[in-house]
Design a protein around this motif. Structure first.
Motif, PDB file in Angstrom:
ATOM      1  N   UNK A   1       0.860  -1.204   0.000  1.00 13.07           N
ATOM      2  CA  UNK A   1       0.000   0.000   0.000  1.00 13.07           C
ATOM      3  C   UNK A   1       0.885   1.239   0.000  1.00 13.07           C
ATOM      4  N   UNK A   2       0.641   2.096  -0.980  1.00 10.18           N
ATOM      5  CA  UNK A   2       1.476   3.287  -1.150  1.00 10.18           C
ATOM      6  C   UNK A   2       1.447   4.172   0.092  1.00 10.18           C
ATOM      7  N   UNK A   3       2.625   4.627   0.483  1.00  8.59           N
ATOM      8  CA  UNK A   3       2.705   5.572   1.594  1.00  8.59           C
ATOM      9  C   UNK A   3       2.673   4.909   2.961  1.00  8.59           C
ATOM     10  N   UNK A   4       2.644   3.551   2.998  1.00  6.39           N
ATOM     11  CA  UNK A   4       2.606   2.858   4.291  1.00  6.39           C
ATOM     12  C   UNK A   4       3.980   2.277   4.601  1.00  6.39           C
ATOM     13  N   UNK A   5       4.404   2.452   5.838  1.00  6.31           N
ATOM     14  CA  UNK A   5       5.638   1.831   6.298  1.00  6.31           C
ATOM     15  C   UNK A   5       5.273   0.899   7.456  1.00  6.31           C
ATOM     16  N   UNK A   6       5.588  -0.397   7.306  1.00  7.41           N
ATOM     17  CA  UNK A   6       5.320  -1.319   8.418  1.00  7.41           C
ATOM     18  C   UNK A   6       6.462  -1.124   9.411  1.00  7.41           C
ATOM     19  N   UNK A   7       6.154  -0.379  10.476  1.00  8.74           N
ATOM     20  CA  UNK A   7       7.213   0.107  11.365  1.00  8.74           C
ATOM     21  C   UNK A   7       7.566  -0.897  12.460  1.00  8.74           C
ATOM     22  N   UNK A   8       6.601  -1.743  12.867  1.00  3.48           N
ATOM     23  CA  UNK A   8       6.859  -2.623  14.011  1.00  3.48           C
ATOM     24  C   UNK A   8       5.831  -3.744  14.049  1.00  3.48           C
TER      25      UNK A   8
END
Ligand SMILES: NC(=O)c1ccc[n+]([C@@H]2O[C@H](COP(=O)([O-])OP(=O)(O)OC[C@H]3O[C@@H](n4cnc5c(N)ncnc54)[C@H](O)[C@@H]3O)[C@@H](O)[C@H]2O)c1
Length: 349
Positions: A22-29
């Protein structure tokens, strides 16, 4: 948008791949009660940080989390997200009990965060086509409908995770875990349910599970329509699930799930849109592995997760809110109560 995942088991794989695409999403944790599982999952999927404690992850500041824990843990995850002011998308069923779902809806509303629940079968084109036909009047409000779910789950499935098959942790059997998706579709097509009569039994998996492997129910809707649900995990081989509705002109539309995870238009008798799918074929693969079912569902997880992210960006409600998800749980809970008491259960309007 920095998003985290709570629970790093089987279905979390669909979430991480959907979020990453998904554009603009960062799976951070990611977080899991089992820190080793969280660490291994983070390493496999290239996620920066892993946690063995959900609050520690949320303290780090995330825009949203998705919840992939067992049913009994959904409430705690959603309440923790709300307490941290974090938007939350939770796997189905919303909770074990309606009263928990009400608390989750109230807490997220009070915190001003969006609360969505995964019912990705609504994103099957075949299901969305039925809803669209009702919305634009090509099909009248259904006067009758039904779910026929003939699934196969063996002892290995129930033994794979200790939370399965127990009232305290799974909250129910075939209705709560598998067929809640199809009951969600049925009530999405037919509107609010008002009375439920049901019978449940553990017929084949006795000694392995406490919850039902067989259920039958009659649902009466506020519109006056009626529907039946027949569901079991006792079929060998499994024959999939059909959800059908029909209007006062006899126009009928159904979505068939076979093999599991794949939904297609089965019967459609709307004028000019007639379609009739061919049936089962000898020799075709019937009972596909769970991981393959999840692979089939992955594009629809991706579609609903993309909708959730867009809802956060656009400041609107997600496609399936907590309130929407409460409806299917209320029907399932009513089937269980009716089965226990022998009486019909009235649902609040
Ligand atoms: N939408 C769908 O089609 C679909 C398909 C499969 C599963 N699900 C749902 O996804 C959820 C998870 O199912 P699964 O098959 O992935 O289960 P699973 O047992 O494979 O994974 C659950 C994970 O949650 C972790 N966990 C348990 N309690 C926790 C807690 N309090 N905090 C953090 N982590 C915790 C466990 O250690 C485990 O890693 C269930 O609600 C299930 O119904 C939905």
């Amino acid at each position: 948008m920095r998003i985290g995942i709570i629970g790093c088991g089987r279905i979390a794989r669909n979430h991480v791949s959907a979020l990453r695409s998904t554009e603009g999403v960062h799976v951070a944790a990611v977080a899991d009660i089992d820190p080793w599982r969280a660490r291994a999952f983070a390493a496999e999927h290239g996620v920066d940080r892993s946690f063995g404690d959900v609050d520690d992850m949320l303290d780090g500041g995330l825009d949203a989390v998705t919840i992939c824990t067992p049913h009994a843990e959904h409430e705690a995850g959603v309440l923790a997200a709300a307490a941290h002011g974090t938007h939350v998308l939770c796997e189905k069923p919303i909770a074990l009990r309606v009263e928990q779902a009400e608390r989750m809806i109230a807490a997220t509303a009070a915190a001003g965060v969006r609360f969505g629940v995964l019912f990705q079968r609504r994103f099957w084109p075949a299901a969305a086509r039925i809803r669209a036909a009702i919305d634009d009047g090509r099909m009248g409000l259904p006067i009758c409908g039904g779910v026929v779910a003939r699934l196969n789950r063996g002892a290995d499935y129930y033994r794979a995770e200790p939370w399965r098959g127990r009232w305290a942790t799974e909250g129910g059997g075939v209705l709560m875990t598998q067929v809640i998706h199809h009951i969600d579709l049925l009530q999405w097509f037919m509107g609010p349910a008002r009375r439920v009569t049901g019978r449940c039994a553990t017929v084949v998996h006795q000694g392995i599970i406490e919850v039902e492997d067989t259920a039958a129910a009659l649902i009466e809707f506020a519109s006056g329509a009626v529907a039946t649900v027949q569901a079991g995990t006792t079929f060998q081989p499994g024959l999939g699930v059909q959800v059908w509705v029909s209007d006062a002109h006899g126009r009928t539309a159904s979505v068939m799930e076979f093999p599991e995870g794949v939904g297609f238009t089965d019967v459609r008798t709307l004028p000019g849109e007639e379609a009739f799918a061919s049936g089962y074929r000898a020799g075709q693969p019937f009972d596909i592995p769970l991981a393959e079912i999840h692979d089939h569902l992955a594009p629809y997880h991706a579609a609903q997760i993309a909708d959730f992210v867009a809802a956060l960006r656009d400041g609107r409600q997600p496609a399936v809110t907590g309130r929407d998800a409460l409806r299917s749980l209320a029907i399932v809970e009513a089937v269980y109560e009716s089965s226990r008491t022998g009486s019909a259960v009235e649902l609040p309007s």
